[in-house]
Design a protein around this motif. Structure first.
Motif, PDB file in Angstrom:
ATOM      1  N   ASN A  48     -33.816  59.841  68.938  1.00 36.53           N
ATOM      2  CA  ASN A  48     -33.630  59.711  70.386  1.00 36.53           C
ATOM      3  C   ASN A  48     -34.426  60.763  71.145  1.00 36.53           C
ATOM      4  N   HIS A  49     -34.575  61.956  70.587  1.00 34.39           N
ATOM      5  CA  HIS A  49     -35.413  62.969  71.235  1.00 34.39           C
ATOM      6  C   HIS A  49     -36.864  62.479  71.285  1.00 34.39           C
ATOM      7  N   TRP A  50     -37.323  61.877  70.203  1.00 35.02           N
ATOM      8  CA  TRP A  50     -38.679  61.323  70.178  1.00 35.02           C
ATOM      9  C   TRP A  50     -38.802  60.203  71.216  1.00 35.02           C
ATOM     10  N   ALA A  51     -37.827  59.302  71.252  1.00 36.28           N
ATOM     11  CA  ALA A  51     -37.874  58.157  72.173  1.00 36.28           C
ATOM     12  C   ALA A  51     -37.854  58.611  73.634  1.00 36.28           C
ATOM     13  N   GLU A  52     -37.115  59.670  73.935  1.00 33.97           N
ATOM     14  CA  GLU A  52     -37.052  60.175  75.304  1.00 33.97           C
ATOM     15  C   GLU A  52     -38.406  60.690  75.783  1.00 33.97           C
ATOM     16  N   ASN A  53     -39.243  61.123  74.857  1.00 36.70           N
ATOM     17  CA  ASN A  53     -40.561  61.647  75.205  1.00 36.70           C
ATOM     18  C   ASN A  53     -41.658  60.604  75.074  1.00 36.70           C
ATOM     19  N   SER A  54     -41.288  59.366  74.830  1.00 38.98           N
ATOM     20  CA  SER A  54     -42.248  58.273  74.678  1.00 38.98           C
ATOM     21  C   SER A  54     -41.982  57.224  75.749  1.00 38.98           C
ATOM     22  N   ARG A  55     -42.967  56.390  76.002  1.00 36.41           N
ATOM     23  CA  ARG A  55     -42.809  55.289  76.946  1.00 36.41           C
ATOM     24  C   ARG A  55     -43.133  54.002  76.205  1.00 36.41           C
ATOM     25  N   ALA A 107     -32.830  48.418  77.849  1.00 36.29           N
ATOM     26  CA  ALA A 107     -32.389  49.228  76.708  1.00 36.29           C
ATOM     27  C   ALA A 107     -32.408  48.418  75.412  1.00 36.29           C
ATOM     28  N   HIS A 125     -32.071  54.774  70.436  1.00 36.57           N
ATOM     29  CA  HIS A 125     -31.897  54.040  71.697  1.00 36.57           C
ATOM     30  C   HIS A 125     -33.163  54.279  72.493  1.00 36.57           C
ATOM     31  N   LEU A 126     -33.806  53.199  72.925  1.00 39.75           N
ATOM     32  CA  LEU A 126     -35.013  53.352  73.712  1.00 39.75           C
ATOM     33  C   LEU A 126     -34.996  52.389  74.880  1.00 39.75           C
TER      34      LEU A 126
END
Length: 191
Positions: A48-55, A107, A125-126
């Motif tokens: 989720n940390h990775w997904a938060e920094n990706s679009r 989502a 979750h992305l």
């Protein structure tokens, strides 16, 4: 009058190149590496940390790499994501090389199908961004970092021939060279 045809041709090439570059689907390796689909090492190192920094945009293709003998990927509802319920997934994948095209904005929730892995944090979750409305307001929220996500390319299998070298400033026709050619053509037309 003789310069108008080349200018129009170059403008057409520019627009075609930009349209093609914008429509290419991206292959995105989940977590940024082939070993990312696993129980996280620490609570601060989750997918989720990775997904938060990706679009993520419509048409992107997410790629999971994992050992199919011991793991799987389940697409689930928010409720099943929150409770780590593996009983009724929306979709189930267990091939070890899962590719999922993002075809709906909003989502998306994925969890591991391995026993207790989700409860230990192996889930993601992305949010898939909606397409911009070309006739809309086009405010600053429509532009910026979301247009160029951090994307980790997926390596082809070892028996696949090497791809052609990437285009650079020295050769090939891409968006940058199209802009350059249009600027040259306009400059010639004005001379």
């Amino acid at each position: 009058m003789g310069i108008i045809v080349p200018v129009l041709t170059l403008v057409f090439l520019l627009l075609t190149t930009m349209s093609h570059a914008a429509s290419k689907p991206r292959m995105i390796l989940v977590g940024g590496s082939a070993q990312a689909w696993k129980v996280p090492d620490s609570p601060g190192n989750t997918l989720n940390h990775w997904a938060e920094n990706s679009r993520f945009k419509l048409g992107d293709i997410l790629v999971w790499k994992y050992d199919a003998k011991v793991d799987s990927v389940l697409q689930v509802t928010k409720e099943d994501y929150d409770s780590c319920n593996t009983e009724k997934p929306l979709k189930q994948f267990n091939d070890g090389d899962t590719k999922i095209e993002l075809d709906n904005s909003g989502a998306c929730f994925f969890i591991s199908g391995a026993p207790d892995h989700c409860a230990k944090g192996q889930k993601i979750h992305l949010v898939v961004l909606a397409e911009r409305n070309p006739g809309g307001g086009g405010g600053s929220a429509d532009r910026g970092a979301g247009d160029n996500p951090k994307v980790t390319p997926v390596s082809p299998p070892a028996n696949t021939p090497a791809p052609a070298p990437a285009h650079n400033a020295a050769g090939g026709l891409d968006v940058g060279s199209g802009l350059f050619l249009a600027a040259v053509a306009i400059g010639l037309a004005m001379a």
